[in-house]
Design a protein around this motif. Structure first.
Motif, PDB file in Angstrom:
ATOM      1  N   ARG A  16       0.858  -1.184   0.000  1.00  0.00           N
ATOM      2  CA  ARG A  16       0.000   0.000   0.000  1.00  0.00           C
ATOM      3  C   ARG A  16       0.895   1.237   0.000  1.00  0.00           C
ATOM      4  N   THR A  17       0.855   1.986  -1.088  1.00  0.00           N
ATOM      5  CA  THR A  17       1.751   3.134  -1.240  1.00  0.00           C
ATOM      6  C   THR A  17       1.291   4.288  -0.354  1.00  0.00           C
ATOM      7  N   MET A  18       2.176   4.729   0.550  1.00  0.00           N
ATOM      8  CA  MET A  18       1.891   5.837   1.452  1.00  0.00           C
ATOM      9  C   MET A  18       2.261   7.173   0.820  1.00  0.00           C
ATOM     10  N   PHE A  19       3.395   7.193   0.108  1.00  0.00           N
ATOM     11  CA  PHE A  19       3.942   8.444  -0.418  1.00  0.00           C
ATOM     12  C   PHE A  19       4.783   8.095  -1.640  1.00  0.00           C
ATOM     13  N   SER A  20       4.651   8.863  -2.723  1.00  0.00           N
ATOM     14  CA  SER A  20       5.383   8.516  -3.944  1.00  0.00           C
ATOM     15  C   SER A  20       5.940   9.747  -4.641  1.00  0.00           C
ATOM     16  N   ILE A  21       7.130   9.570  -5.204  1.00  0.00           N
ATOM     17  CA  ILE A  21       7.774  10.568  -6.068  1.00  0.00           C
ATOM     18  C   ILE A  21       7.968   9.896  -7.425  1.00  0.00           C
ATOM     19  N   VAL A  22       7.376  10.462  -8.465  1.00  0.00           N
ATOM     20  CA  VAL A  22       7.430   9.843  -9.789  1.00  0.00           C
ATOM     21  C   VAL A  22       8.073  10.809 -10.773  1.00  0.00           C
ATOM     22  N   ASN A  23       9.082  10.316 -11.493  1.00  0.00           N
ATOM     23  CA  ASN A  23       9.697  11.076 -12.575  1.00  0.00           C
ATOM     24  C   ASN A  23       9.207  10.548 -13.919  1.00  0.00           C
ATOM     25  N   GLU A  24       9.473  11.277 -14.986  1.00  0.00           N
ATOM     26  CA  GLU A  24       9.049  10.848 -16.316  1.00  0.00           C
ATOM     27  C   GLU A  24       9.744   9.538 -16.677  1.00  0.00           C
ATOM     28  N   GLY A  25       9.006   8.626 -17.300  1.00  0.00           N
ATOM     29  CA  GLY A  25       9.586   7.356 -17.702  1.00  0.00           C
ATOM     30  C   GLY A  25       8.970   6.203 -16.941  1.00  0.00           C
ATOM     31  N   ARG A  26       9.090   5.015 -17.485  1.00  0.00           N
ATOM     32  CA  ARG A  26       8.461   3.839 -16.891  1.00  0.00           C
ATOM     33  C   ARG A  26       9.123   3.465 -15.565  1.00  0.00           C
ATOM     34  N   ARG A  27       8.292   3.359 -14.535  1.00  0.00           N
ATOM     35  CA  ARG A  27       8.732   2.990 -13.186  1.00  0.00           C
ATOM     36  C   ARG A  27       9.855   3.873 -12.653  1.00  0.00           C
ATOM     37  N   GLU A  28       9.840   5.144 -13.022  1.00  0.00           N
ATOM     38  CA  GLU A  28      10.827   6.074 -12.459  1.00  0.00           C
ATOM     39  C   GLU A  28      10.283   6.593 -11.124  1.00  0.00           C
ATOM     40  N   ASN A  29      10.123   5.693 -10.172  1.00  0.00           N
ATOM     41  CA  ASN A  29       9.505   6.065  -8.910  1.00  0.00           C
ATOM     42  C   ASN A  29      10.393   5.733  -7.708  1.00  0.00           C
ATOM     43  N   VAL A  30      10.355   6.623  -6.721  1.00  0.00           N
ATOM     44  CA  VAL A  30      10.887   6.343  -5.398  1.00  0.00           C
ATOM     45  C   VAL A  30       9.726   6.576  -4.450  1.00  0.00           C
ATOM     46  N   ASP A  31       9.344   5.552  -3.682  1.00  0.00           N
ATOM     47  CA  ASP A  31       8.165   5.751  -2.850  1.00  0.00           C
ATOM     48  C   ASP A  31       8.320   5.094  -1.483  1.00  0.00           C
ATOM     49  N   LEU A  32       7.340   5.407  -0.642  1.00  0.00           N
ATOM     50  CA  LEU A  32       7.245   4.853   0.700  1.00  0.00           C
ATOM     51  C   LEU A  32       5.984   4.001   0.713  1.00  0.00           C
ATOM     52  N   ALA A  33       6.131   2.702   0.950  1.00  0.00           N
ATOM     53  CA  ALA A  33       4.994   1.781   0.884  1.00  0.00           C
ATOM     54  C   ALA A  33       4.876   1.006   2.188  1.00  0.00           C
ATOM     55  N   GLN A  34       3.643   0.676   2.530  1.00  0.00           N
ATOM     56  CA  GLN A  34       3.349  -0.038   3.774  1.00  0.00           C
ATOM     57  C   GLN A  34       3.022  -1.492   3.459  1.00  0.00           C
ATOM     58  N   GLU A  91      10.018  15.395 -11.260  1.00  0.00           N
ATOM     59  CA  GLU A  91       9.547  15.842 -12.564  1.00  0.00           C
ATOM     60  C   GLU A  91       8.041  15.725 -12.749  1.00  0.00           C
ATOM     61  N   LYS A  92       7.466  14.607 -12.321  1.00  0.00           N
ATOM     62  CA  LYS A  92       6.087  14.310 -12.709  1.00  0.00           C
ATOM     63  C   LYS A  92       5.078  14.534 -11.584  1.00  0.00           C
ATOM     64  N   SER A  93       5.248  13.849 -10.461  1.00  0.00           N
ATOM     65  CA  SER A  93       4.267  13.991  -9.380  1.00  0.00           C
ATOM     66  C   SER A  93       4.859  13.618  -8.035  1.00  0.00           C
ATOM     67  N   VAL A  94       4.317  14.234  -6.985  1.00  0.00           N
ATOM     68  CA  VAL A  94       4.601  13.870  -5.596  1.00  0.00           C
ATOM     69  C   VAL A  94       3.246  13.763  -4.916  1.00  0.00           C
ATOM     70  N   MET A  95       2.979  12.600  -4.320  1.00  0.00           N
ATOM     71  CA  MET A  95       1.617  12.324  -3.872  1.00  0.00           C
ATOM     72  C   MET A  95       1.621  11.585  -2.535  1.00  0.00           C
ATOM     73  N   LEU A  96       0.685  11.965  -1.669  1.00  0.00           N
ATOM     74  CA  LEU A  96       0.401  11.248  -0.424  1.00  0.00           C
ATOM     75  C   LEU A  96      -0.858  10.432  -0.625  1.00  0.00           C
ATOM     76  N   GLY A  97      -0.805   9.104  -0.323  1.00  0.00           N
ATOM     77  CA  GLY A  97      -1.982   8.269  -0.474  1.00  0.00           C
ATOM     78  C   GLY A  97      -1.970   7.491  -1.764  1.00  0.00           C
ATOM     79  N   SER A  98      -2.878   6.501  -1.856  1.00  0.00           N
ATOM     80  CA  SER A  98      -2.992   5.667  -3.058  1.00  0.00           C
ATOM     81  C   SER A  98      -4.350   4.976  -3.039  1.00  0.00           C
TER      82      SER A  98
END
Length: 784
Positions: free
Chosen positions: A319-337, A396-403
């Motif tokens: 369950r993704t708590m917080f995510s940072i997504v850059n352009e490109g496939r799976r260019e993500n660094v996130d915090l997941a529970q 680059e793309k999005s920073v989001m809390l929640g999923s």
């Protein structure tokens, strides 16, 4: 047509409770065409099986009902008009229960050739994707029977993506089915049985923004919000609540957060905490940082918030708590529970924080993203520091809390345009979130030793008023409850031995003067002798010589070994043998089979075989005065504490939940082993183990401790957690001992005994499952 027989519905959904006329010429199907970004639908005249009914849904219009087991199909010539991409959008209302394992196809694209199909399916009411027979995507969250949900499914080239209520729940690449459209397209299946509304097709690949825009403006049967005006009013109220929440953030000198006008999802709910004021509820909803703020962040930023999770039935799901997504496939660094523990993920690589969060408590989360690094702090503790090599830096793309599949509470959110430090995390924890009424917060809690009212309210969710109205223990007799003072009149202190002085061992279950009588009993008493025989049979695994446990006849232990092996088999104990591990641990070596598993709690984790046996081996060494093995076991115990100590973020003072520690530590094994092997240890070894026990027991809470004294404290989980008490008794009066936590344990046990036993009976499980009398009351009596 009439409604099909309700036997087609595994569970009867709400819509079958009122009659629906069949619709023919006058039916008006709603669609998503033209609602956002000038979306233009791809027109298709669908062909329907006779198992599909067209019904009228008040407030929505015509809907497709699949209770008859039919499906909708595209004409072959329309399929061939498609080029590289197709987006399917519709409101879906399933009828099957969440535990139904049947596959129900919502949308199927067939290409020519055997099993050249790509499906968007429901199974267990979770959205999934199959390529041929292989599952390649799982939303991980179940749709509720009888409740509408917006589903968007994209097929473009060799890619698929699925969105639920505006949020992407999975994407994947097909490897065995080619892209394109050259055969058939179906909607629904014989096992679906639910309803579809607003069915719309687009001959383009929807982006995340397209789906988000569509969800924001479409007429929604998901809630009471049915118009743009209602939506605007709802968002205005939400914004007012959110601003009030942020206003509670206490300014800290030198820490100035950015001014962020967060994008608020319409699905966000609001809540009010008796202690800390407003918060927001993210249940499948999210908060997003606006693009203009992302532009200010450059290569580093810190995100700080307070977080309280809601317990879920399936803790294995990410369950993704917080995510940072850059352009490109799976260019993500996130915090997941997962398993109630936060994990830092870079693409699919995972670092486990090892910190188990309590669903009743608020935790401070600080996530730092800087050049080549991602760091996680929880409640001021540095738990993860990952060198990021798979994903480029930036925002680059999005920073989001929640999923889409997360259920949590969030408050006091701050964004900083620099990388904060460990010292900053500690300051935020201490100062940024002050209670609304400090005088009320810091009032002593009734009958919970050493705790203030604010702490108990946070743990129990009681209000201050409720807490204050519970009768004190000294007044129980007036309310018809057992009166401890009267019951204590029957106590005969002469029956209880004197407790051992501080620093003298053994002390927890028996003292030095008891040993001669114990030795006599295991020789002369039939039951004691039989039990000791079984224990020794099991402990042959722990002896240093392979011959002791490999050859039945060599050492004359045939009876012990035979019966011990029967017990081992029944208990699931198997090799590599514990004796070999003890030898390696005594030399300071982490056994190969145990490496990397000192912070895991799995039934298959072989470390538990070791932890369940070492107290018995310590007891054998003490009673048989086996100095050789006792010295070896003392060395091994030191290594065990050091290996556990590498994960003090999980076990140490920063994690106050004993439930999240004792299952990993093997109950009170370390405390009992220390108590019984103490005479074979050096002062240096004692200091290492004593310090570890002090660190893992300090300020721990447990289920039942926080029960207010006037309530029946009969939860048997509290009895299970009293291994915390024996751990504390093992170092009572020594350096690192936490007297406050021990007194809380004793007080909790007194509540449990007095309120759990009366003329109506007593809880059977608490008496038997946890060896209540001998395991807990014995040490309590023996320690005064």
């Amino acid at each position: 047509s009439t409604l099909p027989n309700s036997s087609h519905h595994p569970s009867t959904p709400p819509h079958v409770t009122f009659p629906r006329p069949a619709m023919t010429e006058q039916a008006e199907f709603q669609s998503f065409s033209g609602l956002a970004n000038n979306l233009s639908a791809f027109p298709v005249e669908l062909e329907a099986d006779e198992g599909v009914s067209i019904l009228l849904e008040p407030g929505i219009g015509a809907i497709y009902n699949f209770a008859g087991g039919g499906s909708l199909r595209w004409p072959a010539e329309k399929v061939l008009e498609l080029e590289d991409a197709l987006t399917f959008a519709a409101f879906i209302r399933p009828v099957r229960e969440e535990n139904d394992p049947a596959w129900n196809s919502l949308f199927v694209v067939y290409n020519k050739g055997r099993r050249m199909n790509v499906n968007c399916d429901l199974r267990w009411n979770r959205l999934m994707c199959r390529e041929k027979l292989t599952m390649i995507g799982d939303a991980g969250v179940a749709l509720k029977p009888g409740v509408w949900a917006l589903v968007v499914f994209v097929r473009a080239g060799d890619k698929v993506a699925c969105y639920l209520n505006g949020k992407k729940v999975f994407d994947a690449v097909t490897k065995n089915v080619p892209g394109g459209f050259d055969d058939r397209i179906w909607i629904g299946s014989k096992d679906f049985g639910g309803d579809i509304s607003h069915l719309t097709f687009f001959n383009k690949e929807f982006s995340d923004d397209d789906v988000r825009d569509l969800h924001a403006v479409c007429p929604s049967p998901l809630s009471e919000i049915q118009s743009v005006e209602d939506l605007q009013a709802h968002l205005a109220e939400l914004k007012e609540h959110f601003d009030a929440m942020q206003a509670h953030i206490t300014p800290i000198e030198g820490l100035q957060p950015l001014d962020v006008d967060w994008h608020l999802d319409e699905g966000i709910k609001t809540g009010m905490d008796d202690m800390y004021g407003p918060y927001v509820i993210l249940k499948g909803a999210s908060l997003e940082v606006p693009k203009e703020v992302l532009a200010k962040l450059d290569k580093e930023a810190t995100f700080s918030f307070f977080y309280r999770l809601e317990d879920s039935d399936d803790k294995t799901v990410w369950r993704t708590m917080f995510s940072i997504v850059n352009e490109g496939r799976r260019e993500n660094v996130d915090l997941a529970q997962r398993f109630n523990r936060p994990h830092v993920r870079e693409k699919l690589a995972v670092d486990d924080s090892g910190y188990t969060m309590n669903s009743n408590a608020w935790n401070h989360i600080m996530f730092v993203r800087s050049a080549g690094k991602a760091e996680l702090y929880i409640d001021g503790l540095p738990l993860v520091s990952r060198n990021t090599t798979l994903v480029k830096d930036g925002f680059e793309k999005s920073v989001m809390l929640g999923s889409a599949n997360l259920d949590c509470h969030i408050s006091h959110i701050s964004v900083y345009d620099r990388a904060l430090t460990l010292e900053d995390a500690a300051r935020i924890c201490k100062y940024q979130r002050e209670p609304k009424d400090p005088k009320l917060y810091f009032k002593w809690a009734p009958d919970v030793f050493g705790a203030v009212a604010g702490e108990v309210c946070v743990q129990t969710h009681y209000t201050f008023e409720e807490l204050n109205n519970f009768p004190r223990i000294k007044h129980w007799g007036k309310f018809g409850l057992p009166d401890p003072a009267k019951q204590a009149e029957n106590f005969n202190p002469s029956l209880v031995r004197e407790s051992a002085p501080p620093g003298v061992h053994p002390r927890v279950v028996f003292v030095e003067s008891d040993i001669p009588d114990i030795r006599r009993r295991i020789k002369e008493d039939m039951i004691a002798s039989k039990e000791w025989s079984l224990i020794k049979g099991r402990l042959l695994q722990a002896t240093p010589n392979m011959a002791d446990w490999m050859d039945i006849n060599k050492k004359g232990y045939a009876d012990h070994l035979k019966e011990g092996r029967i017990v081992n088999k029944r208990m699931g104990f198997h090799g590599p043998w514990v004796g070999g591990w003890i030898n390696q641990l005594a030399e300071g070596i982490d056994p190969e089979e145990l490496k990397g598993h000192w912070n895991e709690n799995l039934y298959s984790c072989q470390r538990m075989f070791l932890m369940h046996l070492i107290p018995w081996e310590a007891l054998r060494c003490l009673l048989e005065d086996d100095a050789v093995m006792g010295t070896r076991l003392a060395k091994a115990l030191v290594t065990i504490c050091k290996l556990y100590g590498q994960h003090m973020g999980q076990y140490g003072p920063g994690n106050t939940d004993w439930q999240g520690s004792y299952q990993y530590l093997g109950s009170d094994s370390i405390g009992l082993t220390y108590d019984w092997v103490h005479k074979f240890m050096t002062d240096e070894q004692r200091a290492v183990v004593r310090t570890f026990i002090g660190d893992v027991t300090r300020n721990k809470t447990f289920i039942g401790l926080d029960q207010v004294s006037a309530l029946p404290c009969t939860t048997n989980w509290m009895i299970l957690h009293m291994n915390l008490m024996t751990m504390l008794y093992s170092i009572q009066g020594e350096e690192g001992f936490d007297e406050t936590t021990l007194k809380r344990c004793v007080l909790g046990m007194k509540k449990w005994v007095h309120l759990g036993f009366n003329h109506d009976g007593a809880p059977f499980e608490g008496l038997t499952k946890s060896s209540y009398r001998s395991k807990w009351l014995g040490p309590m009596l023996g320690n005064g």
